[in-house]
Design a protein around this motif. Structure first.
Motif, PDB file in Angstrom:
ATOM      1  N   ILE A   1      48.870  37.656  41.438  1.00 53.38           N
ATOM      2  CA  ILE A   1      47.454  38.404  41.463  1.00 53.38           C
ATOM      3  C   ILE A   1      47.227  38.529  40.274  1.00 53.38           C
ATOM      4  N   THR A   2      47.905  38.492  39.265  1.00 50.15           N
ATOM      5  CA  THR A   2      47.557  38.532  37.723  1.00 50.15           C
ATOM      6  C   THR A   2      46.810  37.442  37.385  1.00 50.15           C
ATOM      7  N   VAL A   3      47.577  36.338  37.497  1.00 52.74           N
ATOM      8  CA  VAL A   3      46.927  34.987  37.303  1.00 52.74           C
ATOM      9  C   VAL A   3      45.794  34.918  37.972  1.00 52.74           C
ATOM     10  N   GLY A   4      45.654  35.262  39.274  1.00 59.96           N
ATOM     11  CA  GLY A   4      44.430  35.006  40.154  1.00 59.96           C
ATOM     12  C   GLY A   4      43.382  35.677  39.624  1.00 59.96           C
ATOM     13  N   VAL A   5      43.296  37.094  39.086  1.00 58.30           N
ATOM     14  CA  VAL A   5      42.234  37.783  38.765  1.00 58.30           C
ATOM     15  C   VAL A   5      41.620  37.274  37.319  1.00 58.30           C
ATOM     16  N   LEU A   6      42.770  36.748  36.455  1.00 56.24           N
ATOM     17  CA  LEU A   6      42.364  36.158  35.052  1.00 56.24           C
ATOM     18  C   LEU A   6      41.602  34.939  35.452  1.00 56.24           C
ATOM     19  N   ALA A   7      42.392  33.968  36.318  1.00 58.48           N
ATOM     20  CA  ALA A   7      41.570  32.733  36.563  1.00 58.48           C
ATOM     21  C   ALA A   7      40.140  33.005  37.263  1.00 58.48           C
ATOM     22  N   GLY A   8      40.053  34.035  38.068  1.00 60.56           N
ATOM     23  CA  GLY A   8      38.830  34.381  38.792  1.00 60.56           C
ATOM     24  C   GLY A   8      37.837  34.574  37.576  1.00 60.56           C
ATOM     25  N   ILE A   9      38.133  35.559  36.685  1.00 61.23           N
ATOM     26  CA  ILE A   9      37.121  35.945  35.607  1.00 61.23           C
ATOM     27  C   ILE A   9      36.696  34.989  34.766  1.00 61.23           C
ATOM     28  N   PHE A  10      37.728  33.781  34.708  1.00 62.99           N
ATOM     29  CA  PHE A  10      37.360  32.743  33.747  1.00 62.99           C
ATOM     30  C   PHE A  10      36.372  31.710  34.448  1.00 62.99           C
ATOM     31  N   VAL A  11      36.740  31.421  35.713  1.00 60.73           N
ATOM     32  CA  VAL A  11      36.075  30.631  36.355  1.00 60.73           C
ATOM     33  C   VAL A  11      34.903  31.453  36.548  1.00 60.73           C
ATOM     34  N   GLY A  12      34.535  32.725  37.035  1.00 60.76           N
ATOM     35  CA  GLY A  12      33.182  33.242  37.027  1.00 60.76           C
ATOM     36  C   GLY A  12      32.387  33.136  36.072  1.00 60.76           C
ATOM     37  N   SER A  13      33.060  33.177  34.679  1.00 60.30           N
ATOM     38  CA  SER A  13      31.981  33.287  33.638  1.00 60.30           C
ATOM     39  C   SER A  13      31.776  32.029  33.178  1.00 60.30           C
ATOM     40  N   ILE A  14      32.243  30.905  33.743  1.00 55.29           N
ATOM     41  CA  ILE A  14      31.554  29.783  33.308  1.00 55.29           C
ATOM     42  C   ILE A  14      30.494  29.371  34.235  1.00 55.29           C
ATOM     43  N   PRO A  15      29.246  29.014  33.745  1.00 58.24           N
ATOM     44  CA  PRO A  15      28.399  28.624  34.949  1.00 58.24           C
ATOM     45  C   PRO A  15      28.579  27.149  35.250  1.00 58.24           C
ATOM     46  N   GLY A  16      28.571  27.051  36.521  1.00 55.78           N
ATOM     47  CA  GLY A  16      28.885  25.553  37.171  1.00 55.78           C
ATOM     48  C   GLY A  16      30.234  25.882  37.842  1.00 55.78           C
ATOM     49  N   LEU A  17      30.919  26.625  37.492  1.00 53.73           N
ATOM     50  CA  LEU A  17      32.192  26.799  38.099  1.00 53.73           C
ATOM     51  C   LEU A  17      32.240  27.957  38.934  1.00 53.73           C
ATOM     52  N   THR A  18      32.328  27.697  40.193  1.00 49.54           N
ATOM     53  CA  THR A  18      31.921  28.849  41.214  1.00 49.54           C
ATOM     54  C   THR A  18      33.574  29.334  41.797  1.00 49.54           C
ATOM     55  N   ALA A  19      33.517  30.440  42.247  1.00 48.65           N
ATOM     56  CA  ALA A  19      34.526  31.363  42.973  1.00 48.65           C
ATOM     57  C   ALA A  19      34.864  30.042  44.013  1.00 48.65           C
ATOM     58  N   THR A  20      34.035  29.513  44.886  1.00 45.70           N
ATOM     59  CA  THR A  20      34.436  28.722  46.054  1.00 45.70           C
ATOM     60  C   THR A  20      35.045  27.350  45.491  1.00 45.70           C
ATOM     61  N   MET A  21      34.533  27.031  44.244  1.00 43.88           N
ATOM     62  CA  MET A  21      35.389  25.557  43.884  1.00 43.88           C
ATOM     63  C   MET A  21      36.765  26.016  43.392  1.00 43.88           C
ATOM     64  N   ALA A  22      36.934  27.230  42.653  1.00 44.01           N
ATOM     65  CA  ALA A  22      38.293  27.503  42.367  1.00 44.01           C
ATOM     66  C   ALA A  22      39.157  27.675  43.427  1.00 44.01           C
ATOM     67  N   ILE A  23      38.624  28.606  44.581  1.00 44.63           N
ATOM     68  CA  ILE A  23      39.570  28.826  46.000  1.00 44.63           C
ATOM     69  C   ILE A  23      39.808  27.148  46.522  1.00 44.63           C
ATOM     70  N   ALA A  24      38.863  26.585  46.802  1.00 47.64           N
ATOM     71  CA  ALA A  24      38.710  25.367  47.569  1.00 47.64           C
ATOM     72  C   ALA A  24      39.941  24.296  46.715  1.00 47.64           C
ATOM     73  N   LEU A  25      39.809  24.550  45.481  1.00 45.22           N
ATOM     74  CA  LEU A  25      40.951  23.482  44.721  1.00 45.22           C
ATOM     75  C   LEU A  25      42.338  24.091  45.075  1.00 45.22           C
ATOM     76  N   LEU A  26      42.309  25.543  45.171  1.00 45.38           N
ATOM     77  CA  LEU A  26      43.856  25.978  45.160  1.00 45.38           C
ATOM     78  C   LEU A  26      44.276  25.984  46.326  1.00 45.38           C
ATOM     79  N   VAL A  27      43.322  25.637  47.655  1.00 40.45           N
ATOM     80  CA  VAL A  27      43.906  25.872  48.967  1.00 40.45           C
ATOM     81  C   VAL A  27      45.131  24.862  49.251  1.00 40.45           C
ATOM     82  N   PRO A  28      45.107  23.677  48.660  1.00 38.88           N
ATOM     83  CA  PRO A  28      46.084  22.830  49.031  1.00 38.88           C
ATOM     84  C   PRO A  28      47.267  23.250  48.339  1.00 38.88           C
ATOM     85  N   MET A  29      47.139  23.856  47.083  1.00 39.26           N
ATOM     86  CA  MET A  29      48.657  24.240  46.556  1.00 39.26           C
ATOM     87  C   MET A  29      48.920  25.649  47.270  1.00 39.26           C
ATOM     88  N   THR A  30      48.239  26.144  47.910  1.00 38.26           N
ATOM     89  CA  THR A  30      48.757  27.391  48.743  1.00 38.26           C
ATOM     90  C   THR A  30      49.677  26.976  49.841  1.00 38.26           C
TER      91      THR A  30
END
Lengths: 313, 156, 495
Positions: free
Chosen positions: C10-39
């Motif tokens: 969860i900690t990794v997720g929250v920090l990653a989420g904040i980071f991804v959210g803070s960069i325009p052009g990277l959205t939460a949907t993209m990050a989640i989509a990327l991680l789905v196979p890893m999950t």
């Protein structure tokens, strides 16, 4: 004499080495599997699970890349124009034969090379759980006496075609209410009562079926679906209505035969793995497999069917 | 009663846009299966734009429109420089590729934005040039790492 | 040990989420989509907790670049920009980010409480939202355009209509007729929102700031005493709770997301403020930031409601989450609650922890992020330029989108220089399609009769609210111009 023999041995070994290298030349880097639909959607999930199983036999990562747009045309075109080196493939779906017929899209299934069909989902006729109709016949009776509100996805898309086929073959009269964002909002509208009936695949309706909001009256397939043995087919009810959406892997048209052969084998193996089939079954996706030749014939036949349907509309 | 010319320019542009929209909209189906068709909303928008633009034109002609301050040519040059360089970047991106073009882009942008007069006065030219090159490389590397490697976006 | 592993995830997720959210052009949907196979390789609880943690983090993270750079990092942060960006221009970036973190936390917690308690009834209620209600909701949101442009109604309306026009580009949803696409496949599905937003907000602002480079140094950021106090928290608590409630309800309505929730929360908070305060909204009012951020994080719990009760995604991120649930063999609905209740509880607990971590993470990171602004303009602006370009590109790996972003940037620049605000424009783009399509679809359902909007209770209520908003804005507007005229007369008399 001796020199000559050495030379022959040398040449032969070089040739053998070269041949073995060529044999192992593909694949050497990750392969991109284009998914022409959005992340998390039906096709996307199938693509990701299939990719995972393909990696096992190919030995390299198979990375799913979503290229969404124009009902799938963006993804199809992208791969059709990509390098035919075996590192670009696409998971196509029914729209590749319906888009050129119902919309003005230029890409057809003949612009790509078939590798294998991996799934087919029959359409199901779905109504709200507390609707007054228990059988297909009930629905048709209602549909003959008044206009029903029929939910569809965007005109030209799979479930819109399903609705047209339903109306054509059963004589149901209805007003089409389109939901361009896909089956999910359509089903929500069904549950909420805005529409009275909709056709879409069992897979897409899974969660609403299980939560008891909606139920299936009949399925538009040749035989009863394995996960709904109690639900009759339209044919059993006396109406020759079949319609399914399907998904298959294709590659750029000029992909060389030997590379295509490797892909075909990998796709066939992946589609037949226990795990993949279990995944399909659990999520109510239908298992189908067609080899490349059968796949091509199938798509040609589908194209003809839809052209005919369009003319009848 | 001064004419605010830049405001007038924008207002006229929106007027033209409104006319174009209305024109295209009139060619679309007006009604489909008993309900408003694709033409309706664009037409409403087009007409609204025309009316509002006329109002704005009147306001700017009579000098009553609220407006931010004027900018000098030198200041405007900075913005135009960025636009020009960015358009060039956009056109060259596919042939030249991200990794090569981006550092050049960054350096060109910085070069256009720096106040060279002060730099010459303070004699820090060399330092500034080094900083420019470093930043160009650093930005390219960082963006490449995050976007291409972590998020697997295939940059040109 | 098991719980520790989830905590780390969860900690990794929250920090990653904040980071991804803070960069325009990277959205939460993209990050989640990327991680789905890893999950796939993770256990269900881990996988889903991770995805939810990213979701929560990203909803907050978007506010960071909205505040610092004026570019919303995620579309949901668009409303945050309205007051957040001016605050950072006044040197209060750190304060703004802190408020965003606290408000996001409160919003998220409110949504969790509602999720725990009234999920099923709320889900059932949300099924009443059909086409007429969506239309009414969109109209209510659009009235914000009028109140936002109180300084200059004719110009504000022009940009609003411009936005509505841009929203019509693409294939007509109901009739499959191409509108304003000029044959380009890239525009088939409409104007790609994120590149346009980056252009209108990011690139345009960049150009405006480039002009001011010659002027004095940018206002120094107050980064020293950046830790918020209990009083600061109390000040925004009311607004944030309200925002959280609005966000949860909007999130529970399928198909609506952080955007709409944030704008509605912002608008309502503004209307409830004192008259003198009202004018300060849009120029750096902390309550504005709090309202927007609590709204969009309120959506996180809300969107889960239709997801776990009916399997309907509330927004695009939960759509991906649904896919992930299915891949793990978890099927939403009654069965999930009954057979897997311990799993469900763990997931709720995970979201709780995510929100707490986001609060602390956000406050901790705010001073680092705020320091970014102390870079000299000639270095900062090129960085923003590159980010804008790459960000616009990344959404669809499309060069066309980059060109589009640049075009929007130039247009936005021209508009800003001549006194037009781009906020109603973006609002028009967001709400246009919802308003139009649902209006027409509702008429299809009713057979052409307009009464459907007034006979359905929810739709009626929303439309009445929209009319109230509209009239109060008009009254406000005339009060304003009367005041301005009085001031001008007084100045004239004094002079």
């Amino acid at each position: 004499m001796r020199h000559k023999r050495c030379l022959v041995i040398l040449v032969v070994s070089v040739l053998v080495l070269a041949a073995s290298l060529v044999g192992h030349a593909y694949p050497q880097r990750p392969i991109t599997l284009v998914c022409p639909y959005g992340v998390g959607g039906g096709t996307d999930i199938v693509a990701r699970v299939l990719a995972r199983h393909m990696e096992e036999s190919l030995g390299v990562p198979v990375v799913v890349e979503n290229k969404v747009g124009a009902g799938g045309a963006v993804g199809f075109s992208y791969t059709a124009q990509a390098n035919p080196d075996g590192y670009n493939i696409v998971l196509v779906a029914l729209p590749i034969v319906t888009l050129p017929v119902f919309q003005d899209v230029k890409i057809t299934h003949n612009d790509l090379r078939p590798i294998g069909l991996v799934n087919g989902d029959a359409a199901a006729i779905i109504v709200r759980a507390n609707s007054p109709w228990q059988t297909l016949e009930d629905l048709i009776e209602a549909g003959h006496s008044r206009q029903l509100r029929i939910g569809t996805t965007s005109p030209g898309a799979a479930w819109w075609i399903g609705a047209q086929i339903l109306k054509q073959q059963t004589g149901i009269q209805g007003v089409d209410i389109p939901y361009a964002a896909g089956a999910a909002p359509m089903l929500t509208a069904l549950a909420g009562g805005e529409i009275e009936v909709a056709t879409c695949s069992a897979a897409e309706a899974t969660s609403m079926l299980e939560s008891g909001e909606v139920r299936i009256l009949a399925v538009m397939s040749e035989e009863r679906l394995p996960f709904f043995p109690d639900i009759p087919t339209c044919k059993e009810e006396g109406y020759d209505v079949t319609f399914s959406t399907w998904r298959g892997i294709m590659a750029p048209k000029d992909t060389p035969d030997d590379i295509a052969a490797v892909l075909e084998e990998a796709v066939k193996e992946a589609a037949h793995t226990e795990a993949f089939r279990k995944f399909l079954y659990d999520n109510k996706y239908g298992f189908e497999y067609l080899n490349p030749k059968e796949f091509k014939d199938f798509m040609d036949a589908q194209f003809a069917i839809f052209t005919e349907i369009k003319e009848d509309l | 009663m001064k004419v605010q010319s830049d405001l007038l320019f924008t207002a006229i542009s929106t007027l033209v846009l409104g006319i174009v929209i209305s024109f295209h909209a009139s060619k679309m189906p007006w009604s489909c299966s008993g309900i408003p068709g694709p033409a309706v909303f664009p037409l409403i928008i087009g007409v609204a734009l025309i009316l509002l633009s006329v109002a704005n034109i009147v306001l700017s002609l009579t000098g009553r429109s609220a407006s931010p301050g004027k900018t000098s040519a030198k200041e405007r040059f900075k913005a135009l420089w960025i636009i020009g360089v960015s358009v060039a970047y956009f056109l060259l991106l596919k042939p030249i590729g991200f990794v090569v073009l981006t550092p050049i882009y960054v350096i060109c942008l910085i070069a256009g934005l720096i106040d060279w007069v002060t730099v010459r006065q303070e004699k820090v030219g060399a330092k500034v040039v080094v900083e420019m090159i470093l930043l160009g490389g650093a930005v390219t590397a960082a963006v490449f790492l995050v976007f291409a490697k972590v998020f697997l976006v295939s940059l040109p | 040990m098991y719980y520790l592993q989830i905590l780390v995830t969860i900690t990794v997720g929250v920090l990653a989420g904040i980071f991804v959210g803070s960069i325009p052009g990277l959205t939460a949907t993209m990050a989640i989509a990327l991680l789905v196979p890893m999950t796939f390789y993770m256990e269900a609880v881990n996988a889903i907790s991770l995805l939810l943690a990213i979701y929560v983090g990203a909803m907050f993270g978007g506010s960071i670049s909205a505040i610092l750079l004026g570019i919303p990092g995620t579309p949901a942060a668009t409303a945050t920009r309205i007051d957040g960006f001016p605050m950072s221009k006044q040197g209060r970036a750190g304060e703004a980010i802190n408020i965003a973190a606290m408000a996001s936390f409160v919003g998220g917690m409110v949504s969790l409480i509602i999720l725990f308690s009234v999920a099923r009834p709320l889900a059932r209620f949300s099924l009443n939202f059909q086409s007429p209600e969506y239309f009414a909701l969109a109209i209510t949101g659009l009235t914000l355009c009028i109140s936002l442009s109180s300084k200059n109604v004719t110009k504000g309306l022009v940009t609003a209509f411009l936005g509505l026009f841009l929203a019509t580009i693409g294939l007509d949803e109901l009739v499959s007729v191409e509108r304003f696409t000029f044959g380009r496949l890239d525009l088939f599905d409409g104007l790609p929102f994120i590149p346009a937003m980056i252009g209108f907000f990011g690139f345009a602002e960049l150009l405006v700031q480039a002009e001011q480079i010659m002027e004095q140094r940018r206002v120094a950021q107050k980064v020293t005493s950046v830790l918020p106090t209990w009083n600061d928290f109390k000040a925004i608590l009311g607004t944030s709770i309200r925002g959280g409630l609005i966000g949860t309800m909007v999130g529970a309505i399928p198909g609506t997301g952080g955007n709409i929730a944030a704008f509605l929360s912002y608008d309502i908070t503004r209307r409830l403020a004192e008259d003198e305060e009202k004018d300060k909204f849009g120029e750096g009012h902390p309550q504005g930031v709090a309202a927007a951020e609590s709204g969009n994080n309120g959506v996180t719990g809300g969107a889960i409601i239709p997801l776990v009760t009916f399997g309907i995604p509330g927004d695009s991120v939960t759509a991906v989450l649904l896919g992930s649930l299915l891949i793990h063999g978890l099927r939403p609905g009654k069965s999930l609650f009954e057979q897997q209740s311990s799993l469900v509880n763990l997931i709720f607990a995970g979201m709780l922890i995510s929100n707490i971590l986001m609060l602390f993470g956000g406050i901790f990171l705010s001073r680092f992020y705020a320091k970014i602004l102390s870079l000299k303009d000639q270095y900062l602006l090129p960085i923003i330029a590159v980010l804008s370009i790459v960000g616009a590109y990344s959404i669809r790996s499309s060069l066309f989108d980059v060109g589009l972003m640049l075009a929007c940037g130039v247009i936005g620049y021209l508009l800003t220089k001549t006194g037009y605000s781009t906020v109603p424009l973006v609002l028009g783009i967001i709400l246009g399609p919802t308003a139009e399509m649902n209006f027409r679809r509702a008429l299809l359902v009713s057979g052409g009769s307009l009464t459907i909007f007034f006979t359905r209770p929810i739709s009626l209520v929303l439309l009445v609210i929209a009319i109230i908003f509209l009239t109060s804005s008009i009254i406000q507007q005339s009060k304003n111009s009367a005041r301005q005229r009085k001031m001008r007369n007084q100045a004239g008399m004094a002079g």
